[in-house]
Write a protein that holds these residues in place. Structure first.
Motif, PDB file in Angstrom:
ATOM      1  N   THR A  51      15.531  26.214 -58.830  1.00  0.00           N
ATOM      2  CA  THR A  51      14.216  26.822 -58.667  1.00  0.00           C
ATOM      3  C   THR A  51      14.394  28.326 -58.509  1.00  0.00           C
ATOM      4  N   VAL A  52      13.624  29.068 -59.263  1.00  0.00           N
ATOM      5  CA  VAL A  52      13.613  30.526 -59.160  1.00  0.00           C
ATOM      6  C   VAL A  52      12.251  30.945 -58.607  1.00  0.00           C
ATOM      7  N   ILE A  53      12.263  31.764 -57.565  1.00  0.00           N
ATOM      8  CA  ILE A  53      11.042  32.288 -56.949  1.00  0.00           C
ATOM      9  C   ILE A  53      11.078  33.807 -57.092  1.00  0.00           C
ATOM     10  N   ALA A  54      10.190  34.329 -57.920  1.00  0.00           N
ATOM     11  CA  ALA A  54      10.140  35.774 -58.183  1.00  0.00           C
ATOM     12  C   ALA A  54       8.969  36.386 -57.435  1.00  0.00           C
ATOM     13  N   LEU A  55       9.202  37.532 -56.807  1.00  0.00           N
ATOM     14  CA  LEU A  55       8.168  38.205 -56.006  1.00  0.00           C
ATOM     15  C   LEU A  55       7.881  39.583 -56.576  1.00  0.00           C
ATOM     16  N   ARG A  56       6.591  39.909 -56.660  1.00  0.00           N
ATOM     17  CA  ARG A  56       6.141  41.249 -57.030  1.00  0.00           C
ATOM     18  C   ARG A  56       5.355  41.815 -55.852  1.00  0.00           C
ATOM     19  N   ARG A  57       5.897  42.883 -55.266  1.00  0.00           N
ATOM     20  CA  ARG A  57       5.235  43.546 -54.134  1.00  0.00           C
ATOM     21  C   ARG A  57       4.314  44.636 -54.680  1.00  0.00           C
ATOM     22  N   ARG A  58       3.018  44.508 -54.408  1.00  0.00           N
ATOM     23  CA  ARG A  58       2.032  45.474 -54.903  1.00  0.00           C
ATOM     24  C   ARG A  58       1.102  45.878 -53.765  1.00  0.00           C
ATOM     25  N   GLY A  61      -0.956  43.085 -52.506  1.00  0.00           N
ATOM     26  CA  GLY A  61      -0.293  41.994 -51.808  1.00  0.00           C
ATOM     27  C   GLY A  61       0.987  41.603 -52.513  1.00  0.00           C
ATOM     28  N   THR A  62       1.568  40.526 -52.061  1.00  0.00           N
ATOM     29  CA  THR A  62       2.788  40.013 -52.675  1.00  0.00           C
ATOM     30  C   THR A  62       2.420  38.845 -53.574  1.00  0.00           C
ATOM     31  N   HIS A  63       2.873  38.916 -54.811  1.00  0.00           N
ATOM     32  CA  HIS A  63       2.533  37.914 -55.821  1.00  0.00           C
ATOM     33  C   HIS A  63       3.797  37.120 -56.145  1.00  0.00           C
ATOM     34  N   CYS A  64       3.648  35.802 -56.180  1.00  0.00           N
ATOM     35  CA  CYS A  64       4.799  34.902 -56.216  1.00  0.00           C
ATOM     36  C   CYS A  64       4.731  33.990 -57.436  1.00  0.00           C
ATOM     37  N   GLY A  65       5.829  33.937 -58.199  1.00  0.00           N
ATOM     38  CA  GLY A  65       5.943  33.011 -59.318  1.00  0.00           C
ATOM     39  C   GLY A  65       7.102  32.060 -59.091  1.00  0.00           C
ATOM     40  N   VAL A  66       6.884  30.781 -59.330  1.00  0.00           N
ATOM     41  CA  VAL A  66       7.898  29.760 -59.072  1.00  0.00           C
ATOM     42  C   VAL A  66       8.107  28.937 -60.334  1.00  0.00           C
ATOM     43  N   VAL A  67       9.362  28.810 -60.760  1.00  0.00           N
ATOM     44  CA  VAL A  67       9.704  27.982 -61.919  1.00  0.00           C
ATOM     45  C   VAL A  67      10.886  27.104 -61.547  1.00  0.00           C
ATOM     46  N   THR A  68      10.798  25.817 -61.875  1.00  0.00           N
ATOM     47  CA  THR A  68      11.864  24.855 -61.608  1.00  0.00           C
ATOM     48  C   THR A  68      12.351  24.266 -62.922  1.00  0.00           C
ATOM     49  N   GLY A  69      13.651  24.077 -63.025  1.00  0.00           N
ATOM     50  CA  GLY A  69      14.228  23.493 -64.221  1.00  0.00           C
ATOM     51  C   GLY A  69      15.423  22.622 -63.885  1.00  0.00           C
ATOM     52  N   ALA A  70      16.019  22.042 -64.912  1.00  0.00           N
ATOM     53  CA  ALA A  70      17.152  21.140 -64.734  1.00  0.00           C
ATOM     54  C   ALA A  70      18.359  21.662 -65.497  1.00  0.00           C
ATOM     55  N   GLY A  71      19.531  21.171 -65.113  1.00  0.00           N
ATOM     56  CA  GLY A  71      20.741  21.515 -65.822  1.00  0.00           C
ATOM     57  C   GLY A  71      21.505  22.651 -65.168  1.00  0.00           C
ATOM     58  N   THR A  72      22.682  22.937 -65.739  1.00  0.00           N
ATOM     59  CA  THR A  72      23.554  23.970 -65.181  1.00  0.00           C
ATOM     60  C   THR A  72      23.964  24.982 -66.255  1.00  0.00           C
ATOM     61  N   GLY A  73      23.074  25.228 -67.203  1.00  0.00           N
ATOM     62  CA  GLY A  73      23.361  26.215 -68.238  1.00  0.00           C
ATOM     63  C   GLY A  73      22.859  27.593 -67.852  1.00  0.00           C
ATOM     64  N   GLN A  90       0.996  37.236 -62.945  1.00  0.00           N
ATOM     65  CA  GLN A  90      -0.344  36.679 -63.108  1.00  0.00           C
ATOM     66  C   GLN A  90      -0.881  36.015 -61.846  1.00  0.00           C
ATOM     67  N   ALA A  91      -0.038  35.828 -60.841  1.00  0.00           N
ATOM     68  CA  ALA A  91      -0.426  35.040 -59.667  1.00  0.00           C
ATOM     69  C   ALA A  91      -1.296  35.856 -58.715  1.00  0.00           C
ATOM     70  N   PRO A  92      -2.175  35.194 -57.965  1.00  0.00           N
ATOM     71  CA  PRO A  92      -2.912  35.878 -56.892  1.00  0.00           C
ATOM     72  C   PRO A  92      -1.959  36.218 -55.747  1.00  0.00           C
ATOM     73  N   ALA A  93      -2.409  37.045 -54.843  1.00  0.00           N
ATOM     74  CA  ALA A  93      -1.583  37.399 -53.691  1.00  0.00           C
ATOM     75  C   ALA A  93      -1.301  36.161 -52.848  1.00  0.00           C
ATOM     76  N   ALA A  94      -0.051  36.029 -52.392  1.00  0.00           N
ATOM     77  CA  ALA A  94       0.348  34.869 -51.601  1.00  0.00           C
ATOM     78  C   ALA A  94      -0.131  35.021 -50.157  1.00  0.00           C
ATOM     79  N   PRO A  95      -0.860  34.045 -49.611  1.00  0.00           N
ATOM     80  CA  PRO A  95      -1.369  34.172 -48.240  1.00  0.00           C
ATOM     81  C   PRO A  95      -0.276  34.077 -47.185  1.00  0.00           C
ATOM     82  N   ASP A  96       0.900  33.528 -47.551  1.00  0.00           N
ATOM     83  CA  ASP A  96       1.983  33.363 -46.578  1.00  0.00           C
ATOM     84  C   ASP A  96       3.062  34.426 -46.731  1.00  0.00           C
ATOM     85  N   ALA A  97       2.739  35.524 -47.408  1.00  0.00           N
ATOM     86  CA  ALA A  97       3.742  36.544 -47.691  1.00  0.00           C
ATOM     87  C   ALA A  97       4.250  37.203 -46.415  1.00  0.00           C
TER      88      ALA A  97
END
Length: 456
Positions: A51-58, A61-73, A90-97
C-alpha cells in the motif's frame, strides 16, 4: 521480484509527493482440513501486497491518496506510487491529518527476508489426529497457520519491520451421524507445539457423552456458565466498541451526557480488560500499521507506538481508542486499538469447579451468528450452537435445545457473580478475524435466552 524492504525504498525514492508512507506485507499460509475422520485437503500459499499512501500538503489542508496492489515487482509499486500521487491531487482534505511519525532509519532486521511457514508446522498434531480418526466419533475440522512479515517505511525516516505468527485449530465432533449430537472445541497458538490435542479430543468426547440425554427447556433467564471461548466471542464486540470519537459524540455505550464514561465503574468484580503487544504467546506489532483510516486508527499514525492498554482496570473504564488527530480534538490521550484481548482479575477457579458449585443452570459452550441490535447499549443477539447443557446438583445432566439470546457484554460484566482463571482461548465466531485472546469462565445469574431456536 525484490524483497519487502527494497520495495519500500524503491517506492519512497520514486514518490513525488510531499510525504509518503509505504507498507509491504508478505503472507505465508498453511492449512489442514479433515472430515468424517479422514484428511480431505492440505496445502500452503504465499502472497505479497503493498500500500502506498501519498500526501499533498496545501493551504487547503492535507490531501491523501491511497493505492494498494499485489506482487513484489519494482515496476508495479512504482506505478502504484504515481497512482497514489494522482489520487492525492484529486482528494478532499483529510479530516484526520496531522504530522507523520518520524524515525531514525532501519533497525538490524530491516533487510531480513520474509518469514515463512509450511505443512510441517502441523507435525505436533498428526499422531493425536490419527488416534482421533480411529475413535467412534466422527471428526471434522480445520487447522490454519499464517506468518505475515510487514515492512513499514515513511519519507520522514521511519522504518519498522514485524513478523506476526498466528495459528488455530478447531474440531467438531459428531456422534450418531450428521443429525446426531455435536460438540466443538478449538485452540489458538503460535506454532502448535503448545496445543494439547488429546485434551481437546477428550473434552469433545465428554460433551458428546453429556448429550446422551436430552431435555427441552423454554426460553427465559437462566444461571449460565460461559467457558473462555464464549467469553472471548462476547468481549470482542466490546473491544471494537471502545471508540473515543463515538463516545465523545454521544452515540456509543461509552457516552454520558456531556462526555464519556471514562472513570466510571462498569464491572461488578475487579476485572481488568487489556490489550498488550508484549503478552506471551499473544503478541502483535508494537506500532500502528494502517492502510486506511477509521474512528480508531489513522494512516497518519503509522509507526506510532502501540503499548499496553488497560481498557478496564479493576472494574473501572480507563481508556478509549483515539487516533492522534481525534485525541487533539477532544483533549484526550492518543491510544491505538488493541490486536489482542485479555480479561484477568478473577479467581483461580476452573470451569469444572464452577460446574460443581452450580445447583441448577446452563453450560453454554459455543455461540455463533452474533449481530448488533442496539449500539447505544451494545446489545447483541446470537444463537447457541454445538452444545448447551443442563447442570443440576453440580453435575452436567443432559444436553438441551438451542436458543437465541439477547445480551450486552457491557451488562454481562456488570451482572457477573463469578469470574474464574484466565487461559488462552480461541473465539469461535470471530476466529477468522481475531485469534489472540485469553479469557476466564464467567457465571451470569440471569443470562437471557430470549427464544427457542431450531438451529442444530
Amino acid at each position: 521480484m525484490i524483497g519487502g524492504h527494497d520495495l519500500v525504498e524503491a517506492a519512497l525514492a520514486a514518490s513525488p509527493a510531499d510525504e509518503t508512507i509505504v507498507l509491504v506485507t508478505d503472507r505465508a499460509e498453511a492449512a489442514l482440513r479433515w472430515a468424517d475422520g479422514s484428511m480431505t485437503t492440505n496445502g500452503s500459499a504465499r502472497a505479497s501486497s503493498w500500500t502506498v499512501i501519498a500526501l499533498r500538503r496545501r493551504p487547503t489542508g492535507t490531501h491523501c491518496g491511497v493505492v494498494t496492489g499485489a506482487g513484489t515487482g519494482r515496476d508495479d509499486i512504482v506505478a502504484g506510487v504515481a497512482a497514489a500521487h494522482a489520487a492525492a491531487e484529486q482528494a478532499p482534505a483529510a479530516p484526520d491529518a496531522t504530522d507523520l511519525c518520524t524515525g531514525t532509519g532501519p533497525g538490524p532486521d530491516w533487510g531480513d527476508p520474509a518469514a515463512t511457514t509450511g505443512i510441517e508446522v502441523f507435525t505436533p498434531l498428526i499422531d493425536a489426529l490419527a488416534a482421533g480418526f480411529d475413535d467412534a466419533d466422527a471428526l471434522y475440522g480445520f487447522a490454519h497457520h499464517e506468518v505475515s512479515t510487514l515492512w513499514l517505511g515513511t519519507s520522514t525516516g521511519l522504518r519498522r519491520r514485524w513478523v506476526q505468527r498466528d495459528g488455530s485449530i478447531e474440531i467438531n465432533g459428531k456422534r450418531g451421524g450428521l443429525t446426531g449430537a455435536s460438540a466443538w472445541a478449538g485452540a489458538g497458538t503460535v506454532d502448535f507445539t503448545d496445543v494439547d490435542l488429546p485434551a481437546l479430543l477428550a473434552e469433545l468426547s465428554r460433551r458428546l457423552d453429556w448429550a446422551g440425554v436430552t431435555v427441552d427447556l423454554p426460553a427465559g433467564r437462566y444461571e449460565t456458565l460461559l467457558p473462555p471461548s464464549v467469553v472471548a466471542d462476547l468481549m470482542l464486540p466490546l473491544l471494537w466498541s471502545l471508540e473515543g470519537r463515538g463516545a465523545e459524540e454521544g452515540h456509543s455505550v461509552w457516552s454520558t451526557p456531556g462526555g464519556t464514561r471514562l472513570g466510571e465503574t462498569v464491572a461488578s468484580l475487579p476485572v481488568t480488560l487489556t490489550s498488550d503487544p508484549a503478552a506471551p504467546g499473544l503478541g502483535y506489532a508494537p506500532f500502528v500499521a494502517a492502510t486506511s483510516s477509521s474512528d480508531t486508527v489513522s494512516v497518519f499514525d503509522n509507526g506510532m507506538p502501540a503499548g499496553r492498554v488497560d481498557w478496564i482496570d479493576r472494574g473501572v473504564l480507563r481508556a478509549l481508542a483515539y487516533p492522534r488527530a481525534t485525541a487533539a480534538e477532544f483533549g484526550a490521550t492518543p491510544t491505538a486499538p488493541g490486536a489482542n484481548l485479555l480479561l484477568t482479575g478473577g479467581s483461580e477457579t476452573g470451569l469444572d469447579e464452577m460446574i460443581a458449585r452450580t445447583e441448577r443452570g446452563l453450560l453454554l459452550t459455543t455461540v455463533w451468528y452474533l449481530r448488533d441490535v442496539d449500539p447505544a447499549v451494545l446489545l447483541l443477539t446470537g444463537l447457541t450452537r454445538d452444545g448447551v447443557y443442563l447442570i443440576e446438583d453440580g453435575q452436567v445432566r443432559a444436553a438441551v435445545n438451542n436458543f437465541r439470546f439477547n445480551e450486552s457484554p457491557v451488562d454481562l460484566l456488570r451482572r457477573a457473580t463469578e469470574i474464574g482463571a484466565t487461559e488462552r482461548t480461541l473465539p469461535r465466531e470471530w476466529k477468522d478475524w481475531f485469534t489472540r485472546t485469553a479469557m476466564p469462565p464467567i457465571r451470569i445469574p440471569d443470562f437471557h435466552m430470549s427464544s427457542v431456536s431450531a438451529a442444530r
